[in-house]
Scaffold this active site. Structure first.
Site, PDB file in Angstrom:
ATOM      1  N   LYS A   1     -72.047 120.630 -95.623  1.00  7.99           N
ATOM      2  CA  LYS A   1     -72.442 120.306 -95.282  1.00  7.99           C
ATOM      3  C   LYS A   1     -72.936 120.679 -93.615  1.00  7.99           C
ATOM      4  O   LYS A   1     -73.873 120.317 -93.111  1.00  7.99           O
ATOM      5  CB  LYS A   1     -71.997 118.238 -94.903  1.00  7.99           C
ATOM      6  CG  LYS A   1     -72.378 117.937 -95.625  1.00  7.99           C
ATOM      7  CD  LYS A   1     -71.390 116.280 -95.489  1.00  7.99           C
ATOM      8  CE  LYS A   1     -72.024 115.679 -97.153  1.00  7.99           C
ATOM      9  NZ  LYS A   1     -70.760 116.431 -98.708  1.00  7.99           N
TER      10      LYS A   1
HETATM   11  C1  LIG Z   1     -71.210 115.754 -99.687  1.00  6.18           C
HETATM   12  C2  LIG Z   1     -70.599 116.512-100.464  1.00  6.18           C
HETATM   13  C3  LIG Z   1     -71.311 116.689-102.211  1.00  6.18           C
HETATM   14  C4  LIG Z   1     -71.751 115.627-102.324  1.00  6.18           C
HETATM   15  O1  LIG Z   1     -73.137 115.924-101.942  1.00  6.18           O
HETATM   16  P1  LIG Z   1     -75.018 115.187-101.269  1.00  6.18           P
HETATM   17  O2  LIG Z   1     -76.020 115.671-100.891  1.00  6.18           O
HETATM   18  O3  LIG Z   1     -74.197 113.692-101.277  1.00  6.18           O
HETATM   19  O4  LIG Z   1     -75.818 114.614-103.226  1.00  6.18           O
HETATM   20  C5  LIG Z   1     -70.266 117.110-103.429  1.00  6.18           C
HETATM   21  N1  LIG Z   1     -69.382 117.888-102.881  1.00  6.18           N
HETATM   22  C6  LIG Z   1     -69.350 118.349-101.757  1.00  6.18           C
HETATM   23  C7  LIG Z   1     -67.847 118.966-101.348  1.00  6.18           C
HETATM   24  C8  LIG Z   1     -69.172 116.800-100.686  1.00  6.18           C
HETATM   25  O5  LIG Z   1     -68.721 117.334 -99.604  1.00  6.18           O
END
Ligand SMILES: *Cc1c(COP(=O)(O)O)cnc(C)c1O
Length: 475
Positions: free
Chosen positions: A112
């Site tokens: 993210k």
């Molecule tokens: C947020 C997250 C996901 C899921 O991603 P999305 O974009 O919400 O589908 C998967 N793995 C990790 C480690 C995350 O932080």
């Protein structure tokens, strides 16, 4: 570029407007009014570009009218010059077929950061230009919160209220949020699940009592700018594996459907994509929806992959809108029905168009642990359990030859193993050390407010503590 709402009645906005608005005023999500497209030659010319230059090329059509080419290039240089790996998102080979795309080299150890570090700078640029302030309210299952707080801490013109489900985030995730001392950061631990927190946030966006007092902004992946930033690393991996001549498959550990939707956008823009694999844990609403057309939400079961413990995936609406012929009125009716009954059937065209590109697989905790062990045994690499869910899907689809032999399969490594080190240690017996860039996480004091699971408790806290009030704002 103009952005339209998936529910058809909110006004179209430019990139700046869509970035600051987050959710559309009709409850829908913003999408570009058409998909930009690169020719094969244009894609071939992207080979070998450093990440920040590739980022500017891929994102340029989306920001047109809101940022000049120079402004965009400068932003990408600043944001991606600061990651813990020079390649920003390095691609690592595991065996003849399997690759890992490491997305966890940002400051808070999850993918993210790739988008939120950019979003923090975009907010600053646009708010300064408009002389406005923004009050961000977000819900997190752990990683969005830590990445968003890191991206906006200490910035002028932005304050952030982050709701997380109490006791359902890992200790590293919690500390990455609660030990940030900047006065513009507020952490709220609420009783309930991530879905409860997300529902409160959505409700605040539609609540006139809130909107009269503060200028609300979103950092969840309902914000288009995040998805846009994630499109870049699909190109980055695809180019290394032979694009535009050769297609790859991508397996994406999925929760809110943001990351994998970015892969869909990359395919729309001309990147050759063999398959997009939606990998879920036992909270498998997306797997059921893609397999049988049945999108019905049950109760969330807590797992060791908390960032995927989700029943309602906000960004799925963007896919249904695009695959269903971009009919805002129909989408609005479908989603209103879902919001009342918590269940809906996909239409035939939604199913058919999604099936052209998407495959799905769900992983039990045991299968996830086996994939983590497979990686450790075969490559010596320690991966986190979310990545393990993705790798399980890659391995099983390759084994069943649902992905043709010879097609490279890229598993998106969404978090650093140290972020979920208890689960990793249980799977492979190795305790992953925290990279030095996170600093003295366990020595710092935590700050967090505990509130009940009621909507009113969350809303009132925001209204009582917001600094950027419209009624007292100087500017
Ligand atoms: C947020 C997250 C996901 C899921 O991603 P999305 O974009 O919400 O589908 C998967 N793995 C990790 C480690 C995350 O932080």
């Amino acid at each position: 570029m103009q952005y339209i709402s998936t529910r058809g009645s909110a006004p179209a906005l430019d990139f700046e407007g869509a970035t600051l608005a987050g959710l559309a005023s009709d409850g829908g999500l913003y999408v570009p009014e058409s998909w930009p497209h690169f020719t094969r030659d244009e894609i071939a010319e992207m080979r070998g570009l450093p990440y920040h230059e590739l980022a500017a090329r891929v994102m340029a059509p989306f920001v047109e009218g809101s940022l000049t080419r120079e402004e965009l290039e400068r932003l990408c240089h600043t944001v991606y010059g600061d990651f813990g790996h020079k390649a920003v998102t390095p691609l690592v080979q595991m065996d003849q077929t399997h690759w890992l795309l490491e997305l966890f080299h940002g400051p808070t150890l999850a993918f993210k950061d790739v988008a939120l570090q950019l979003l923090g700078h975009l907010f600053e640029t646009f708010l300064k230009r408009r002389d406005e302030r923004l009050t961000i309210v977000g819900a997190t299952s752990g990683d969005t919160g830590s990445a968003a707080i890191n991206a906006v801490a200490g910035r002028d013109r932005v304050e952030i209220f982050m709701l997380h489900p109490e006791g359902r985030v890992s200790e590293v995730q919690r500390r990455q949020m609660t030990t940030v001392r900047a006065p513009n950061v507020h952490n709220l631990a609420i009783e309930g699940s991530f879905d409860d927190a997300q529902r409160h946030v959505k409700r605040m966006f539609g609540d006139p009592d809130v909107n009269m007092v503060v200028n609300l902004g979103a950092v969840n992946s309902i914000n288009w700018a995040r998805l846009m930033a994630q499109v870049v690393y699909y190109f980055y991996a695809g180019l290394q594996l032979g694009a535009p001549e050769r297609a790859a498959a991508y397996s994406v550990p999925t929760g809110n459907f943001g990351d994998v939707f970015a892969g869909y956008v990359a395919a729309k823009m001309g990147l050759p994509v063999e398959r997009l694999i939606v990998a879920t844990n036992i909270n498998d609403i997306l797997h059921r929806a893609l397999k049988d057309g049945d999108y019905s939400a049950g109760e969330v079961t807590p797992t060791h992959t908390p960032s995927m413990d989700i029943q309602v995936s906000s960004n799925f609406e963007r896919l249904l809108f695009d695959c269903g012929g971009r009919d805002g009125a129909a989408m609005s009716a479908q989603m209103t029905g879902f919001e009342t009954t918590r269940a809906m059937q996909l239409t035939n065209s939604q199913r058919k168009n999604a099936a052209a590109l998407f495959t799905s697989a769900s992983a039990t905790p045991e299968a996830t642990a086996r994939a983590v062990q497979w990686a450790h045994r075969n490559t010596g690499q320690v991966i986190d359990p979310h990545t393990g869910v993705g790798l399980h899907a890659s391995l099983s689809l390759a084994e069943r030859q649902e992905i043709a032999r010879g097609v490279p399969i890229v598993t998106l490594a969404t978090a650093h193993p140290a972020k979920f080190r208890d689960a990793v240690e249980r799977a492979v017996g190795v305790r992953s050390g925290l990279p030095t860039r996170v600093g003295d996480l366990f020595g710092r004091e935590e700050r967090c407010t505990h509130i009940s699971g009621d909507y009113e408790a969350a809303r009132d806290f925001v209204l009582e503590n917001a600094v950027g009030r419209l009624d007292t704002a100087a500017a």
